[in-house]
Design a protein around this motif. Structure first.
Motif, PDB file in Angstrom:
ATOM      1  N   GLN A 185     -38.347   4.344 -28.395  1.00 20.67           N
ATOM      2  CA  GLN A 185     -36.975   3.863 -28.511  1.00 20.67           C
ATOM      3  C   GLN A 185     -35.983   4.977 -28.203  1.00 20.67           C
ATOM      4  O   GLN A 185     -35.004   4.767 -27.488  1.00 20.67           O
ATOM      5  N   GLU A 197     -35.839   5.799 -24.460  1.00 23.73           N
ATOM      6  CA  GLU A 197     -35.100   4.777 -23.719  1.00 23.73           C
ATOM      7  C   GLU A 197     -33.604   4.908 -23.948  1.00 23.73           C
ATOM      8  O   GLU A 197     -32.808   4.827 -22.996  1.00 23.73           O
ATOM      9  N   GLU A 198     -33.206   5.123 -25.188  1.00 23.30           N
ATOM     10  CA  GLU A 198     -31.768   5.245 -25.499  1.00 23.30           C
ATOM     11  C   GLU A 198     -31.150   6.446 -24.795  1.00 23.30           C
ATOM     12  O   GLU A 198     -29.992   6.393 -24.358  1.00 23.30           O
ATOM     13  N   LYS A 233     -43.297   4.074 -31.899  1.00 18.60           N
ATOM     14  CA  LYS A 233     -42.132   3.194 -31.787  1.00 18.60           C
ATOM     15  C   LYS A 233     -40.835   4.002 -31.796  1.00 18.60           C
ATOM     16  O   LYS A 233     -39.915   3.765 -30.995  1.00 18.60           O
ATOM     17  N   LYS A 234     -40.766   4.968 -32.682  1.00 20.76           N
ATOM     18  CA  LYS A 234     -39.571   5.816 -32.810  1.00 20.76           C
ATOM     19  C   LYS A 234     -39.266   6.554 -31.513  1.00 20.76           C
ATOM     20  O   LYS A 234     -38.129   6.533 -31.017  1.00 20.76           O
TER      21      LYS A 234
END
Length: 834
Positions: free
Chosen positions: A19, A22-23, A15-16
């Motif tokens: 994310q 994507e950022e 998950k980390k």
């Protein structure tokens, strides 16, 4: 604290990093002409809403390659999109009352989330969705260019028809000859439909297959067979009653004297004409109806039983004047050849079986060498031989008689040499709603009128009702049907057919180069940089439709002057299927494995590595839950090994400053050697599509690392930690394409910034990787008789002498003469005796 650190929490790690990627926009691609490009492309999927791990195989393959080439300095384009038009969305609208324009985006959002959950490095800024006007307007634009060049035309053609629902059906909706919705018997109905003249490109499509050196030979053979170029003679038979000519094409002109019947396709226009008002009219009509309910594939299949009917007429053989009966059968198609076939049962097995079934004459005109005249044939003789009962050509070998007969026919204007193709023009019309509208209107004054470019796109209307009955929903939409003629300004009616979805996928690979471009289907400058596709990956089932249509489109677009290349895909790879419980993984068979389940229980990295480890990617493979567990244990061992070492202070960030100063020996030497060998092997295996053996090599590397324990003593401990640092850093980098989440987490814990994706791929040192000793297999006449362990740098001549001196080898050479000794450096000695 240590127990907490050693726990491999795949959920939070993945998950980390997803994310963060994507950022940071990590996978956004920019055109950079200073860097060599690599355009990797998966065949884009239909948005069905849910993917399973069988689907994911080729997407993970693509992600490994894309990440690897990025780390090797290439500017990688790795896009994704959706083949979003088509029948399933329309079926869902009928069954669920959900408009395709709502259902399709929901499916796309679901699939995009699943791709992201596996860490696939798609550049979503380049996403292409074929059902939006921004895309399909260029389908319409290209259609108009095809029309201008005479490559698009309209003619009567049969479609599946349900008399109960009063609607046309796709082939998928008429399986088994029954309507999928009401179960009624499906018939054929002739309607005006659009075609693309792909046959005009048959020779180029066939000849350029030789340029596709990096395509699987199986695909190249399938395309050659599909195009089906045949050289032969078109012979003019004549009707007994009227003298009307019936052209017949044959590749075996040498068998012309053995014709004992003629076959016409049931759909041939002569059939109705010859039987009208005769006793044969009604039974022939019923036979034709029955045959037209069969698919072309079934009619041509070797396993389909051959049926036929005499229609009461005869044709005259122009070479010997024989009057032969005319039949219709279920195995001759109007669209292939001329729609007429000469029956030569002695020299064609299909004709032989047909003649036996219906008691038709069998006349031999070619004898094999040593044949016994008068002996009854047990099967057709189809090989070369000598002409008999062939008039002036008696005694000629068949190859000579073929040329002599063709010359004879051409001199008398009763036949001509010609070339025929199995390839037929491409039917692109669909009587459906969810597809690209055809940019044509019909005006009572002006006739058929193509729309000007500035009136594109012709958008799909939203005021449609899906019942599955009657005409296409487009035909019922007054908003859509009523139009204005662009020529005279008077009232006009829109064409209510839509284009086959094969159109969407025939050029989408060009759109990825500039997906937001609005002045044409693509930006020429971007296409010149990115195209052709360097590596294309997809299923073998697309060998003769999508792949052939894409080649056709590319050649037409090249001829329009819009691109500089004429083949779209430089390299092609076709992956195998994933099976579970002995059947192809499928939601309909309830044997699919969801990525969501794998991600939750084991993690995306486990799923990615297993789908690669399961077997060679070009072969089918069986899903194995124990195998998934095994990969998960490997990642847990890696995590514990790395995090424990970091906590114990083993990692030396500046290890490169020390590695050249240490004299690693024993286990440390073996560990460094294994590391550099693994970097070399994984690199070569990725490029060579040997992903399963690459994963195996990573596992072996970890096993070697875990087997070496940290020694006591400051000096040897320092050497161990320098080597450990090289190994763990190298392992994180070469693991990255396969398991990017855990690789980036370890990379960060090593104190590195950014992602492994942004770091250079490690290089191996051949001197370090070289084995100190190698095992040489010694064979005598191909059978293993001894094995020698020698220093790796032993000269070949010394290895040769050692092999000849081996006691085990000499007992198999005793009393025999040495014919040859073959030495394969570092591997093998084969002694040939006799």
């Amino acid at each position: 604290m240590r127990e907490r650190e050693q726990k491999y929490d795949h959920r939070s790690i993945e998950k980390k990093w997803q994310q963060r990627w994507e950022e940071q926009g990590l996978f956004r691609t920019k055109t950079d002409i200073s860097r060599p490009k690599f355009y990797y492309l998966d065949m884009f999927p239909y948005p069905s809403g849910d993917l399973h791990m069988g689907h994911m195989r080729n997407y993970v393959i693509g992600d490994v390659l894309s990440r690897h080439y990025t780390m090797n300095g290439r500017n990688v384009l790795h896009p994704m999109g959706y083949d979003a038009f088509g029948l399933p969305a329309e079926t869902a609208a009928i069954e669920r009352g959900l408009h395709p324009a709502k259902w399709t985006p929901e499916c796309i959002a679901r699939m995009r989330a699943q791709f992201n959950s596996l860490g696939i490095s798609f550049d979503w800024d380049r996403e292409v969705v074929t059902c939006v006007p921004e895309y399909y307007r260029w389908n319409q634009w290209l259609f108009l260019r095809f029309l201008e060049r005479g490559l698009a035309y309209k003619k009567l053609a049969p479609a599946n028809w349900c008399p109960s629902c009063e609607t046309t059906l796709a082939n998928e909706e008429a399986e088994g000859g029954q309507c999928w919705r009401c179960g009624s018997q499906v018939t054929k109905k002739d309607i005006d439909q659009w075609f693309f003249r792909i046959t005009q490109y048959a020779d180029r499509l066939l000849n350029d297959i030789d340029l596709l050196e990096n395509w699987p030979e199986r695909v190249r053979v399938m395309q050659r067979n599909w195009i089906g170029r045949s050289e032969g003679v078109e012979i003019k038979f004549t009707l007994e009653k009227t003298g009307e000519e019936i052209p017949v094409f044959t590749t075996r002109v040498d068998t012309i004297y053995g014709v004992t019947f003629m076959v016409l396709a049931p759909e041939h226009p002569l059939v109705e004409k010859l039987t009208a008002g005769t006793e044969y009219e009604e039974p022939v009509r019923k036979f034709v109806q029955e045959v037209r309910q069969m698919s072309d594939i079934d009619r041509l299949s070797a396993v389909t039983e051959k049926h036929g009917m005499y229609i009461g007429s005869h044709a005259i053989n122009p070479m010997n004047g024989d009057h032969v009966p005319i039949w219709i059968t279920n195995y001759v198609l109007l669209e292939y050849g001329t729609g007429g076939v000469m029956g030569v049962p002695a020299h064609d097995q299909r004709d032989f079986e047909f003649a036996k079934k219906y008691d038709l004459p069998i006349k031999e005109v070619i004898y094999p060498p040593g044949a016994e005249p008068g002996k009854e044939l047990e099967r057709a003789y189809v090989e070369a031989g000598t002409q008999v009962k062939s008039g002036p050509f008696d005694g000629m070998p068949t190859q000579q008689s073929k040329d002599a007969m063709a010359d004879y026919m051409e001199d008398r204007n009763i036949g001509k040499r010609t070339v025929h193709y199995r390839l037929r023009d491409w039917l692109i019309s669909r009587q459906r709603y969810w597809g690209t509208p055809i940019p044509i209107v019909y005006c009572d004054k002006c006739g058929m009128v193509p729309l000007p470019d500035h009136q594109l796109p012709v958008a799909l209307p939203t005021d449609v009702v899906f019942t599955g009955k009657g005409e296409s929903p487009l035909a019922k939409s007054e908003e859509f049907v009523n139009a204005t003629c662009p020529k005279c300004g008077g009232p006009a009616r829109r064409d209510t057919d839509t284009m086959a979805t094969w159109i969407d996928s025939s050029w989408y690979f060009l759109r990825y180069a500039s997906p937001q471009y609005d002045k044409g289907p693509f930006d020429r400058k971007q296409v010149d940089y990115w195209l052709p596709v360097d590596q294309y990956v997809g299923g073998i089932e697309h060998a003769v439709l999508h792949l052939l249509y894409s080649r056709f489109f590319t050649k037409v677009i090249h001829d329009l002057g819009l691109i500089s290349f004429s083949e779209p895909f430089a390299r092609l790879f076709t992956q195998g299927m994933i099976y579970k419980d002995g059947e192809k993984m499928s939601k309909s068979k309830s044997n699919s494995v969801s990525p969501d389940y794998i991600n939750e229980r084991y993690g995306a990295d486990t799923g990615r590595m297993f789908i690669l480890f399961v077997g060679p990617p070009d072969q089918d493979a069986e899903w194995n839950d124990q195998g998934v567990e095994g990969v998960y244990r490997f990642l847990n061992r890696l995590w514990r090994t790395a995090t424990t070492g970091l906590e114990d202070g083993r990692y030396i960030p500046e290890w490169r400053n020390h590695i050249g100063q240490i004299e690693a020996a024993g286990e440390l030497s073996d560990l460094r050697r294994k590391t550099h060998q693994t970097i070399s092997k994984v690199t070569r295996d990725i490029v060579g599509f040997h992903f399963n053996t690459a994963v195996s090599a990573l596992m072996e590397m970890l096993n070697t690392l875990m087997a070496v324990k940290e020694p006591a003593g400051l000096e040897v401990q320092h050497e161990y930690r320098v080597v450990w640092s090289e190994v763990i850093e190298s392992l994180a980098l070469i693991l990255s394409p396969f398991a990017p989440h855990i690789a980036d987490e370890l990379w960060e814990r090593l104190g590195k910034s950014g992602s492994t994706y942004q770091h250079e791929w490690p290089k191996w040192d051949e001197a370090v990787a070289r084995e100190e000793q190698v095992t040489i297999v010694v064979q005598v006449n191909g059978k293993v008789r001894d094995r020698l362990t020698v220093p790796a740098d032993t000269p070949d001549e010394d290895v040769r002498q050692m092999a000849l001196s081996s006691e085990k080898v000499q007992q198999f050479m005793e009393g025999k003469q040495i014919r040859n000794v073959v030495v394969v450096s570092g591997k093998l000695v084969n002694i040939v005796v006799g």
